[in-house]
Each structure stands twice: as structure tokens, then as C-alpha cells.
Motif scaffolding. Structure first.
Motif, mmCIF file in Angstrom:
data_model
loop_
_atom_site.group_PDB
_atom_site.id
_atom_site.type_symbol
_atom_site.label_atom_id
_atom_site.label_comp_id
_atom_site.label_asym_id
_atom_site.label_seq_id
_atom_site.Cartn_x
_atom_site.Cartn_y
_atom_site.Cartn_z
ATOM 1 N N VAL A 64 0.859 -1.183 0.000
ATOM 2 C CA VAL A 64 0.000 0.000 0.000
ATOM 3 C C VAL A 64 0.895 1.233 0.000
ATOM 4 O O VAL A 64 1.854 1.315 0.776
ATOM 5 C CB VAL A 64 -0.939 0.015 1.233
ATOM 6 C CG1 VAL A 64 -1.768 1.298 1.259
ATOM 7 C CG2 VAL A 64 -1.828 -1.219 1.245
ATOM 8 N N ILE A 82 -5.254 4.402 0.771
ATOM 9 C CA ILE A 82 -6.100 3.212 0.829
ATOM 10 C C ILE A 82 -7.460 3.639 1.383
ATOM 11 O O ILE A 82 -7.554 4.595 2.151
ATOM 12 C CB ILE A 82 -5.439 2.124 1.725
ATOM 13 C CG1 ILE A 82 -6.180 0.793 1.651
ATOM 14 C CG2 ILE A 82 -5.327 2.609 3.144
ATOM 15 C CD1 ILE A 82 -5.465 -0.344 2.404
ATOM 16 N N ASP A 83 -8.487 2.951 0.973
ATOM 17 C CA ASP A 83 -9.830 3.186 1.480
ATOM 18 C C ASP A 83 -9.859 2.957 3.004
ATOM 19 O O ASP A 83 -9.205 2.026 3.512
ATOM 20 C CB ASP A 83 -10.796 2.225 0.770
ATOM 21 C CG ASP A 83 -12.178 2.250 1.365
ATOM 22 O OD1 ASP A 83 -12.906 3.236 1.115
ATOM 23 O OD2 ASP A 83 -12.516 1.291 2.087
ATOM 24 N N TRP A 122 -12.168 1.756 4.985
ATOM 25 C CA TRP A 122 -12.684 0.448 5.412
ATOM 26 C C TRP A 122 -11.681 -0.669 5.159
ATOM 27 O O TRP A 122 -11.550 -1.581 5.982
ATOM 28 C CB TRP A 122 -14.027 0.149 4.735
ATOM 29 C CG TRP A 122 -15.100 1.013 5.313
ATOM 30 C CD1 TRP A 122 -15.739 2.049 4.708
ATOM 31 C CD2 TRP A 122 -15.613 0.952 6.643
ATOM 32 N NE1 TRP A 122 -16.620 2.636 5.581
ATOM 33 C CE2 TRP A 122 -16.563 1.975 6.780
ATOM 34 C CE3 TRP A 122 -15.361 0.138 7.744
ATOM 35 C CZ2 TRP A 122 -17.261 2.212 7.964
ATOM 36 C CZ3 TRP A 122 -16.062 0.366 8.924
ATOM 37 C CH2 TRP A 122 -16.997 1.387 9.024
ATOM 38 N N GLU A 123 -10.959 -0.583 4.048
ATOM 39 C CA GLU A 123 -9.921 -1.589 3.797
ATOM 40 C C GLU A 123 -8.807 -1.458 4.835
ATOM 41 O O GLU A 123 -8.276 -2.455 5.327
ATOM 42 C CB GLU A 123 -9.368 -1.463 2.379
ATOM 43 C CG GLU A 123 -8.245 -2.433 2.066
ATOM 44 C CD GLU A 123 -8.599 -3.904 2.236
ATOM 45 O OE1 GLU A 123 -7.664 -4.709 2.458
ATOM 46 O OE2 GLU A 123 -9.791 -4.276 2.152
ATOM 47 N N ARG A 163 -10.038 -3.087 7.967
ATOM 48 C CA ARG A 163 -9.963 -4.558 7.878
ATOM 49 C C ARG A 163 -8.540 -5.034 8.159
ATOM 50 O O ARG A 163 -8.325 -6.004 8.891
ATOM 51 C CB ARG A 163 -10.402 -5.033 6.487
ATOM 52 C CG ARG A 163 -11.889 -5.186 6.329
ATOM 53 C CD ARG A 163 -12.266 -5.836 5.008
ATOM 54 N NE ARG A 163 -12.385 -4.882 3.917
ATOM 55 C CZ ARG A 163 -13.371 -4.019 3.767
ATOM 56 N NH1 ARG A 163 -14.338 -3.977 4.628
ATOM 57 N NH2 ARG A 163 -13.390 -3.198 2.734
ATOM 58 N N ARG A 164 -7.566 -4.342 7.593
ATOM 59 C CA ARG A 164 -6.170 -4.713 7.821
ATOM 60 C C ARG A 164 -5.759 -4.457 9.268
ATOM 61 O O ARG A 164 -5.008 -5.248 9.856
ATOM 62 C CB ARG A 164 -5.257 -3.957 6.853
ATOM 63 C CG ARG A 164 -5.418 -4.398 5.414
ATOM 64 C CD ARG A 164 -4.631 -3.520 4.469
ATOM 65 N NE ARG A 164 -4.907 -3.841 3.082
ATOM 66 C CZ ARG A 164 -3.974 -4.138 2.195
ATOM 67 N NH1 ARG A 164 -2.698 -4.137 2.526
ATOM 68 N NH2 ARG A 164 -4.309 -4.411 0.959
ATOM 69 N N LEU A 166 -17.887 -3.410 10.417
ATOM 70 C CA LEU A 166 -17.290 -4.374 9.484
ATOM 71 C C LEU A 166 -17.874 -5.774 9.661
ATOM 72 O O LEU A 166 -17.526 -6.694 8.936
ATOM 73 C CB LEU A 166 -15.774 -4.468 9.712
ATOM 74 C CG LEU A 166 -14.900 -3.407 9.112
ATOM 75 C CD1 LEU A 166 -13.443 -3.630 9.514
ATOM 76 C CD2 LEU A 166 -15.018 -3.372 7.599
#
Length: 179
Positions: A74, A97-98, A100-101, A104-105, A136
């Protein structure tokens, strides 16, 4: 087993709260400076009045490397900013990066291995200042010791500082051996 809390300068609640305010200001500065970026703020959840020393710094650095692996590939919009004060060490990242992504990470980082569980990785963007696990579809953070929701145990002071510090000591021994 090494006692991570045998050395260091005890911090007051006021100093810890001041550090929290500073972290919030830093996050807001980064969100403003990088309006299209996603800020990830990393800190250790250190129990008790000792928040930093050489061993805790070593633990932080190991966790920081683990987080960076989660975001491998990223684009970073700036080099990470790492600050260490008496209330602990923090690292601030800005990724392309988004949100929400990124969350998640961050959740994957916080939930993998005992080391990641010692950390908070907060995610912020200009559009949204808080990304939650529940949104999420993930369950709330779990307590280190009993697997109940961590906020519940913290609010109720279910476990003693000594029990939580012992958990940190065990994770340190698992990560680095008994040096």
C-alpha cells in the motif's frame, strides 16, 4: 521471565490524558494535511503506570513491523511519524487506501498473534473519524485474559494491573525469548 515493568517512570492519569489529547491533535493534523489519505495511528495498550522503557520500546517496534506487513504494497503518503514520550510510543501512518480496507487490515493486525492483541490501530479519514469493528461485521475486541469484550473488562476493572502486566511479560517472552 523478564518483568517489563521493573523500570521506567510512572505516569499520572493527567499525563496519560494529555498524551491522548496530543494523539488526537496529531491525527487531526494528518487528516487535514492528507485529505485523500487514511491515517492509521498505532499504540500499545500498556497496563499500569509504567508506559515506556527499553523493553516496551522493543515490543512496540516488533508490533510496528507486524503492522507494516499488513499494509505491505500500500502506498504511503509520508514516512511514518513515530513519537516517544513518557506516556508511551505512538506511530502515525498515512496510506493511500480506502478507510474500510485499512480498518480490515488493522483488525487483522490486532487479532493475529498475541503481539498484535497488545496494540490499538485506529483508522481515520477526513470523511469519517471513526471506523468500528462492528460496522465491518467483526466482534468487539476481546480481553487478553478471559475473552469477554475488552471494554467491559476495562470498565469493570475485572482484572488487576498485575494480571495484565503478566500477560505482557508472557507475550514478550514468546516474541523475544527470556532475554
Amino acid at each position: 521471565m523478564k518483568d517489563l515493568f521493573a523500570t521506567g517512570t510512572p505516569q499520572t492519569i493527567a499525563a496519560v490524558l494529555q498524551s491522548k489529547d496530543h494523539r488526537a491533535r496529531r491525527q487531526q493534523e494528518l487528516v487535514t494535511k492528507f485529505p485523500t489519505g487514511t491515517v492509521v495511528a498505532l499504540k500499545l495498550n500498556v497496563p499500569g503506570p509504567i508506559k515506556t522503557n527499553a523493553a516496551l520500546q522493543r515490543l512496540f517496534t516488533a508490533g510496528q513491523r507486524l503492522l507494516e506487513r499488513q499494509f505491505q504494497g500500500v502506498t504511503r503518503l509520508q514516512a511514518p511519524v513515530v513519537t516517544t514520550g513518557l506516556a508511551g510510543t505512538e506511530a502515525f501512518y498515512v496510506f493511500a487506501i480506502d478507510g474500510w480496507e485499512a480498518k480490515r487490515r488493522a483488525v487483522a493486525f490486532e487479532d493475529q498473534l498475541p503481539l498484535g492483541r497488545l496494540f490499538d490501530a485506529d483508522v481515520l479519514t477526513q470523511a469519517q473519524t471513526h471506523y468500528s469493528r462492528q460496522e465491518l461485521g467483526e466482534q468487539a475486541r476481546r480481553c487478553f485474559l478471559c475473552d469477554r469484550p475488552a471494554k467491559e473488562c476495562g470498565r469493570n476493572r475485572t482484572h488487576s494491573v498485575a494480571e495484565l502486566q503478566d500477560y505482557f511479560n508472557r507475550v514478550y517472552a514468546e516474541v523475544f525469548g527470556d532475554d
